[in-house]
Design an enzyme around this catalytic site. Structure first.
Site, PDB file in Angstrom:
ATOM      1  N   TYR A 156      31.452  55.871  53.148  1.00  0.00           N
ATOM      2  CA  TYR A 156      32.552  55.187  52.474  1.00  0.00           C
ATOM      3  C   TYR A 156      32.205  53.710  52.268  1.00  0.00           C
ATOM      4  O   TYR A 156      31.941  52.993  53.236  1.00  0.00           O
ATOM      5  CB  TYR A 156      33.804  55.350  53.330  1.00  0.00           C
ATOM      6  CG  TYR A 156      35.040  54.624  52.905  1.00  0.00           C
ATOM      7  CD1 TYR A 156      35.478  54.657  51.583  1.00  0.00           C
ATOM      8  CD2 TYR A 156      35.808  53.928  53.841  1.00  0.00           C
ATOM      9  CE1 TYR A 156      36.644  53.997  51.209  1.00  0.00           C
ATOM     10  CE2 TYR A 156      36.971  53.276  53.479  1.00  0.00           C
ATOM     11  CZ  TYR A 156      37.383  53.304  52.158  1.00  0.00           C
ATOM     12  OH  TYR A 156      38.535  52.661  51.795  1.00  0.00           O
ATOM     13  N   ASP A 241      35.891  59.202  62.514  1.00  0.00           N
ATOM     14  CA  ASP A 241      36.948  58.982  61.531  1.00  0.00           C
ATOM     15  C   ASP A 241      37.389  60.354  61.039  1.00  0.00           C
ATOM     16  O   ASP A 241      36.678  61.023  60.300  1.00  0.00           O
ATOM     17  CB  ASP A 241      36.377  58.135  60.388  1.00  0.00           C
ATOM     18  CG  ASP A 241      37.381  57.877  59.274  1.00  0.00           C
ATOM     19  OD1 ASP A 241      38.269  58.723  59.061  1.00  0.00           O
ATOM     20  OD2 ASP A 241      37.259  56.846  58.603  1.00  0.00           O
ATOM     21  N   ILE A 243      40.348  61.025  59.304  1.00  0.00           N
ATOM     22  CA  ILE A 243      41.555  60.795  58.499  1.00  0.00           C
ATOM     23  C   ILE A 243      41.768  61.857  57.423  1.00  0.00           C
ATOM     24  O   ILE A 243      42.852  61.941  56.849  1.00  0.00           O
ATOM     25  CB  ILE A 243      41.552  59.388  57.859  1.00  0.00           C
ATOM     26  CG1 ILE A 243      40.471  59.264  56.784  1.00  0.00           C
ATOM     27  CG2 ILE A 243      41.390  58.308  58.918  1.00  0.00           C
ATOM     28  CD1 ILE A 243      40.556  57.968  55.991  1.00  0.00           C
ATOM     29  N   LYS A 286      45.868  60.008  53.923  1.00  0.00           N
ATOM     30  CA  LYS A 286      45.254  61.094  53.161  1.00  0.00           C
ATOM     31  C   LYS A 286      45.944  62.427  53.449  1.00  0.00           C
ATOM     32  O   LYS A 286      46.270  63.176  52.536  1.00  0.00           O
ATOM     33  CB  LYS A 286      43.767  61.198  53.497  1.00  0.00           C
ATOM     34  CG  LYS A 286      43.022  59.872  53.465  1.00  0.00           C
ATOM     35  CD  LYS A 286      43.116  59.176  52.128  1.00  0.00           C
ATOM     36  CE  LYS A 286      42.324  57.872  52.126  1.00  0.00           C
ATOM     37  NZ  LYS A 286      42.420  57.145  50.846  1.00  0.00           N
TER      38      LYS A 286
END
Length: 505
Positions: A156, A241, A243, A286
């Site tokens: 990302y 992560d 998410i 998300k």
């Protein structure tokens, strides 16, 4: 000009290094694409020829389910007649531990997303301002300026902002390849760690995204076991992560394809895991499609990290009004079951519709099972296998096709020609238009290629009959070169589709 330079130097002297450095990461094609969209945004009636935003990983497919719940539960809000009796208590609540019912509800949601195969302790839930705030918070807790974290590529682009900008932490890429679908390998981890060590960089941990952004794939059990043994051996941290954990749309049931690090540490064999090294980042941006609510969560198995994070969370608390509403919503088991199942079903349908549309015009994507995007393979369209050629193609897609997609260069991908394209942030009609634009683009390229071949064939015949010979200097589909290097002097970098670069005619 001399006065302008002197004024610029004076301003820099008056401001902090953070205010004047170029480490935010905005000089990137990822953000430049957004700037181009903001200048010329698509609207079905006001600007039908504008740029369609396909660079934003936003989930708008299930907003109606949340809206329906809110209409049925007006008492959940302190700003309604039914819920105003709670106004004073909630409006005055500012404990940085968070509302107990909110932390309990988030912990339950995290467990439900993982099929209740693992449970989470509400007392380890630490709030932050979105995943951005939670990611930075964990860096402040684990590392000092100059320390480094290994991050598998592609990753990302905003990690460069979230993890590095204000913390001073370095990111060391762990190179992955398309030949094995960009899977993380122990060899790549070892290479990155040793290269950092030889450069006198202290590695404090590894950061992974599971499911991956931009790949849209889940990290399997074997890979996570490799990661656990690696960080356990080095005694460094592992930050996961997660998410996108509820955006998994493939599997039976869909969520079963997602394995959380919380599950892995319960059953990993031949490895006594030091749980003090394990940390999870989560948010509702998300999974629930609520980025504007700014709900970020840091979950750590390390007591000292939880305590430190809780002190720091006072700089980025979640609004007590938001906590109150979400505590009620997330505690509604029937609604959560309905939402998670419906969201996965809608994502699966949209993913299939989009990838099938691409496939019809000869474009393939990395096989994925999660996320709000696809990792699109456009290597066949590059004039040559370079990031310069990727930048030219990207500018053509924005300026002529009028789609904002994100080039792999901005995700630190080591192979040119890959692009992340988001499909869940628009309605059905806009998606159909985006696919139509892609189809027209591909057909135009095909016609140009056929014209080129026909003319080269005729030219070859003429030269042959004349007894001469010439080399072919024609460029494939007319793509020109452009530099992928960032600028540190202007608002727009040379990446920007708005910069003065020669484009395809």
């Amino acid at each position: 000009m001399a006065l302008e330079n002197e004024s610029s130097r004076t301003i820099h002297q008056l401001l902090s290094k953070i205010a004047t450095n170029d480490q935010h990461g905005e000089n990137s094609p990822y953000f430049d694409g957004w700037k181009a969209y903001e200048i010329d945004p698509f609207h079905p009636t006001k600007n039908p020829d504008g740029i369609i935003q396909m660079g934003l990983a936003e989930n708008q497919l299930s907003c109606d389910l949340i809206e329906e719940w809110i209409r049925k539960n007006p008492a959940a809000s302190i700003c309604t007649t039914e819920g105003v009796n709670k106004f004073k208590d909630i409006a005055n609540f500012q404990d940085y531990h968070g509302l107990p019912e909110f932390r309990k509800a988030v912990a339950r949601l995290m467990g439900k997303i993982r099929g209740d195969r693992v449970s989470f302790d509400p007392d380890r839930i630490v709030m932050a301002g979105g995943a951005t705030g939670a990611s930075e918070l964990i860096m402040f807790c684990l590392a000092d300026p100059g320390d480094a974290f290994l991050v598998p590529t592609p990753y990302y682009p905003a990690f460069d902002r979230d993890l590095k900008w204000r913390t001073g932490v370095q990111l060391v890429p762990v190179i992955s390849h398309s030949s094995n679908n960009f899977k993380i390998t122990k060899e790549a981890l070892d290479d990155a760690y040793e290269n950092a060590r030889k450069s006198n960089i202290r590695v404090k941990g590894v950061v992974i995204a599971n499911p991956s952004n931009p790949l849209g794939t889940t990290v399997d059990l074997d890979t996570q076991t490799i990661l656990l043994k690696f960080i356990n051996d080095k005694q460094i941290h592992l930050v996961c992560d997660e998410i996108y954990s509820s955006t998994v749309f493939a599997g039976n049931p869909p969520g079963r394809n997602f394995v959380s690090i919380a599950e892995v540490i319960e059953g990993v064999e031949n490895c006594t895991v030091n749980r003090n090294l394990i940390h999870i980042i989560y948010s509702l941006s998300k999974d629930m499609g609520l980025p504007g609510f700014r709900v970020g969560i840091m979950y750590s198995y390390n007591d000292a990290v939880v305590q430190c994070g809780r002190k720091m969370s006072s700089f980025g608390l979640v609004s007590s009004q938001t906590q109150h509403l979400l505590a009620s919503m997330l505690s509604d088991d029937e609604f959560i079951h309905h939402f998670l199942a419906g969201n996965s079903e809608r994502l699966a349908k949209r993913h299939a519709e989009f990838t099938n549309g691409l496939r019809e015009v000869g474009i393939t994507c990395l096989t994925s099972n999660a996320g709000l995007f696809c990792w699109m393979d456009l290597r066949q369209l590059l004039k040559e296998s370079t990031f310069e050629a990727e930048m030219v193609l990207w500018k053509v897609i924005i300026n002529q096709v009028k789609l904002n997609v994100s080039p792999g260069f901005s995700f630190h991908c080591n192979e040119p020609g890959w692009f992340r394209v988001c499909f869940a942030n628009m309605d059905e009609e806009t998606l159909e238009l985006a696919l139509k634009r892609i189809k027209n683009f591909m057909e135009n390229l095909k016609r140009k290629e056929e014209w080129r071949r026909n003319n080269l064939s005729r030219l070859s015949l003429k030269l042959s009959s004349a007894g001469g010979s010439r080399h072919d200097h024609h460029d494939h589909v007319g793509l020109n070169k452009a530099s992928p290097r960032s600028s540190t002097t202007g608002i727009l970098s040379p990446h920007s589709p708005m910069s003065q670069t020669q484009l395809v005619n």
